[in-house]
Write a protein that holds these residues in place. Structure first.
Motif, PDB file in Angstrom:
ATOM      1  N   PHE A 125       0.797  -1.141   0.082  1.00  0.00           N
ATOM      2  CA  PHE A 125      -0.124   0.035   0.063  1.00  0.00           C
ATOM      3  C   PHE A 125       0.895   1.233  -0.082  1.00  0.00           C
ATOM      4  CE2 PHE A 125      -3.566  -2.719   2.103  1.00  0.00           C
ATOM      5  CZ  PHE A 125      -4.174  -2.877   0.826  1.00  0.00           C
ATOM      6  N   ALA A 126       2.091   1.202   0.843  1.00  0.00           N
ATOM      7  CA  ALA A 126       2.786   2.295   0.821  1.00  0.00           C
ATOM      8  C   ALA A 126       3.510   2.660  -0.775  1.00  0.00           C
ATOM      9  CB  ALA A 126       3.973   2.157   1.722  1.00  0.00           C
ATOM     10  N   ALA A 127       3.811   1.498  -1.244  1.00  0.00           N
ATOM     11  CA  ALA A 127       4.307   1.667  -2.720  1.00  0.00           C
ATOM     12  C   ALA A 127       3.419   2.237  -3.606  1.00  0.00           C
ATOM     13  CB  ALA A 127       4.978   0.368  -3.082  1.00  0.00           C
ATOM     14  N   MET A 128       2.172   1.840  -3.457  1.00  0.00           N
ATOM     15  CA  MET A 128       1.003   2.347  -4.369  1.00  0.00           C
ATOM     16  C   MET A 128       0.839   3.715  -4.173  1.00  0.00           C
ATOM     17  SD  MET A 128      -1.829  -0.963  -4.122  1.00  0.00           S
ATOM     18  CE  MET A 128      -2.858   0.012  -4.655  1.00  0.00           C
ATOM     19  N   ARG A 129       0.839   4.311  -2.686  1.00  0.00           N
ATOM     20  CA  ARG A 129       0.783   5.602  -2.501  1.00  0.00           C
ATOM     21  C   ARG A 129       1.819   6.382  -3.101  1.00  0.00           C
ATOM     22  NH1 ARG A 129      -1.112   3.713   2.332  1.00  0.00           N
ATOM     23  NH2 ARG A 129       0.863   3.806   3.318  1.00  0.00           N
ATOM     24  N   ASP A 130       3.184   5.950  -2.817  1.00  0.00           N
ATOM     25  CA  ASP A 130       4.429   6.568  -3.279  1.00  0.00           C
ATOM     26  C   ASP A 130       4.128   6.694  -4.781  1.00  0.00           C
ATOM     27  OD1 ASP A 130       5.193   6.816  -0.787  1.00  0.00           O
ATOM     28  OD2 ASP A 130       6.419   5.145  -1.095  1.00  0.00           O
ATOM     29  N   LEU A 131       3.775   6.005  -5.723  1.00  0.00           N
ATOM     30  CA  LEU A 131       3.617   5.736  -6.963  1.00  0.00           C
ATOM     31  C   LEU A 131       2.587   6.269  -7.712  1.00  0.00           C
ATOM     32  CD1 LEU A 131       5.560   2.256  -7.543  1.00  0.00           C
ATOM     33  CD2 LEU A 131       6.626   4.526  -7.892  1.00  0.00           C
ATOM     34  N   ASN A 132       1.642   6.814  -6.800  1.00  0.00           N
ATOM     35  CA  ASN A 132       0.065   7.220  -7.034  1.00  0.00           C
ATOM     36  C   ASN A 132      -0.542   5.974  -8.044  1.00  0.00           C
ATOM     37  OD1 ASN A 132      -2.042   8.985  -7.182  1.00  0.00           O
ATOM     38  ND2 ASN A 132      -1.089  10.160  -9.112  1.00  0.00           N
ATOM     39  N   TYR A 133      -0.442   4.894  -7.775  1.00  0.00           N
ATOM     40  CA  TYR A 133      -0.819   3.657  -8.619  1.00  0.00           C
ATOM     41  C   TYR A 133      -2.536   3.359  -8.123  1.00  0.00           C
ATOM     42  CZ  TYR A 133      -1.616  -1.016 -10.245  1.00  0.00           C
ATOM     43  OH  TYR A 133      -2.154  -2.070 -10.781  1.00  0.00           O
ATOM     44  N   ALA A 134      -3.169   3.650  -9.129  1.00  0.00           N
ATOM     45  CA  ALA A 134      -4.536   3.206  -9.027  1.00  0.00           C
ATOM     46  C   ALA A 134      -4.848   1.839  -9.807  1.00  0.00           C
ATOM     47  CB  ALA A 134      -5.515   4.179  -9.423  1.00  0.00           C
ATOM     48  N   PRO A 135      -5.263   0.678  -9.145  1.00  0.00           N
ATOM     49  CA  PRO A 135      -5.493  -0.467  -9.970  1.00  0.00           C
ATOM     50  C   PRO A 135      -6.792  -0.335 -10.729  1.00  0.00           C
ATOM     51  CG  PRO A 135      -6.483  -0.788  -7.597  1.00  0.00           C
ATOM     52  CD  PRO A 135      -5.466   0.670  -7.849  1.00  0.00           C
ATOM     53  N   SER A 136      -6.695  -1.052 -11.768  1.00  0.00           N
ATOM     54  CA  SER A 136      -7.782  -0.943 -12.991  1.00  0.00           C
ATOM     55  C   SER A 136      -8.928  -1.936 -12.424  1.00  0.00           C
ATOM     56  CB  SER A 136      -7.369  -1.450 -14.192  1.00  0.00           C
ATOM     57  OG  SER A 136      -8.638  -1.788 -15.099  1.00  0.00           O
ATOM     58  N   LEU A 137     -10.010  -1.109 -12.225  1.00  0.00           N
ATOM     59  CA  LEU A 137     -11.393  -1.686 -11.681  1.00  0.00           C
ATOM     60  C   LEU A 137     -11.772  -2.657 -12.625  1.00  0.00           C
ATOM     61  CD1 LEU A 137     -13.631   1.443 -10.257  1.00  0.00           C
ATOM     62  CD2 LEU A 137     -12.270  -0.719  -8.938  1.00  0.00           C
ATOM     63  N   VAL A 138     -11.470  -2.506 -13.975  1.00  0.00           N
ATOM     64  CA  VAL A 138     -12.116  -3.624 -14.983  1.00  0.00           C
ATOM     65  C   VAL A 138     -11.051  -4.722 -15.052  1.00  0.00           C
ATOM     66  CG1 VAL A 138     -12.106  -3.933 -17.516  1.00  0.00           C
ATOM     67  CG2 VAL A 138     -12.628  -1.823 -16.564  1.00  0.00           C
TER      68      VAL A 138
END
Length: 333
Positions: free
Chosen positions: A37-50
């Motif tokens: 989760f920290a890596a996702m926040r740092d990289l501004n990553y949003a998983p594809s809902l599709v």
């Protein structure tokens, strides 16, 4: 835009682990989850809902068919649905059918193509064609709101309209009224039938006659309330009080009385049904039967999500109990 490989590299885990964290498809240690989760926040990553929906077979979207969201009653229910969907992380796909069966069917087909996780239905019995298609839905969870579809395929949340009609009429009787009429909803519609039954029960208990000419039909809109009141005021004798089967028709009735030179409640007392937000701002503020509309929306979403998540619930019927809201449109007689 960052991708899942970059998230995995930054967190020091495999892409498979990142996928399991996002989709909650396998146990992952809390420390590892936090790194992901920290890596996702740092990289501004949003998983594809599709992409997620293809893996876990969920789209986090709910479809809702409603007769019309322009009616304050429906609009307030939809507001409750939208708020709770948002709180739970679900998107709401809304279709206004405007009472047209073919429009409802078109929306239903579109929602199925979009692979909604569940369906809320708040339409009139006149759109029975919609419900003849429920076999299409397979195991898709369905919650029907505010009318009496008799099916073991769906959950039903219904207003106790019989009790509401009884409470409205009993209030007028307790104020001393003995000559009471109704402006009803469409003939054959469950809310109309049940509210009329409640009216008749209260009148019978008080040994009061029900005069057929004082039972005027309406369509649950302002125009029909205005027309019904105009007909009543043209009669040689008129009731001292009216139970009107929804607030929209009550608004029309108040306008007709005003244009005829009558005062509410001095010349005629009126009680509505639904307690829409506008009712408190009418002149005079409208006494009415309250249906908790935002609570209805929240309850419908809660039940639908329980079905989506596979919870075992034996009872498919939920009945909401109405209550009386006293304002200034009725006087002691």
């Amino acid at each position: 835009m960052a991708n899942i490989k970059e998230v995995a590299a930054r967190a020091g885990v495999s892409t498979t682990t990142v996928s399991h964290v996002i989709n909650e498809t396998r146990f992952v240690a809390e420390e590892t989850r936090e790194r992901v989760f920290a890596a996702m926040r740092d990289l501004n990553y949003a998983p594809s809902l599709v992409a997620r929906s293809l893996k876990v077979k969920e789209t986090h979207s709910i479809g809702m068919l409603v007769t019309t969201s322009s009616n304050p009653f429906f609009a307030e229910v939809v507001r409750g649905v939208e708020r709770y969907c948002f709180e739970q992380g679900y998107n709401l796909m809304l279709g206004n059918t405007e009472g047209e069966a073919q429009t409802a069917l078109s929306y239903l087909k579109m929602m199925l193509r979009k692979r909604v996780d569940g369906l809320l239905i708040m339409c009139s019995e006149g759109q029975q064609e919609v419900f003849n298609q429920l076999d299409w839905l397979g195991t898709l969870p369905v919650v029907v709101m505010d009318w009496g579809l008799d099916s073991d395929r769906v959950d039903l949340i219904a207003d106790n309209s019989h009790l509401g009609g009884y409470l409205a009429t009993r209030h007028l009787i307790d104020l001393g009224h003995r000559e009471i009429g109704c402006i009803m909803g469409p003939e054959g519609r469950a809310p109309s039938t049940q509210r009329l039954a409640g009216f008749r029960q209260a009148m019978a208990e008080a040994a009061l006659p029900v005069r057929p000419e004082w039972l005027q039909g309406g369509e649950f809109d302002c125009a029909s309330g205005f027309a019904a009141m105009t007909r009543l005021l043209a009669m040689p004798t008129r009731p001292s009080a009216l139970f009107i089967f929804n607030d929209m028709m009550a608004m029309g009735a108040i306008s007709a009385a005003h244009q005829a030179g009558l005062r509410v409640p001095e010349d005629i007392s009126l009680i509505g049904y639904d307690n829409v937000e506008l009712a408190q701002y009418l002149s005079p503020p409208l006494t009415t039967i309250n249906q908790p509309k935002e609570a209805l929306g929240r309850l419908a979403v809660t039940r639908l999500l329980a079905r989506i998540h596979g919870e075992q619930i034996a009872n498919r019927l939920i009945t909401q109990e109405p209550d009386l809201v006293i304002r200034q449109s009725c006087r002691r007689y």
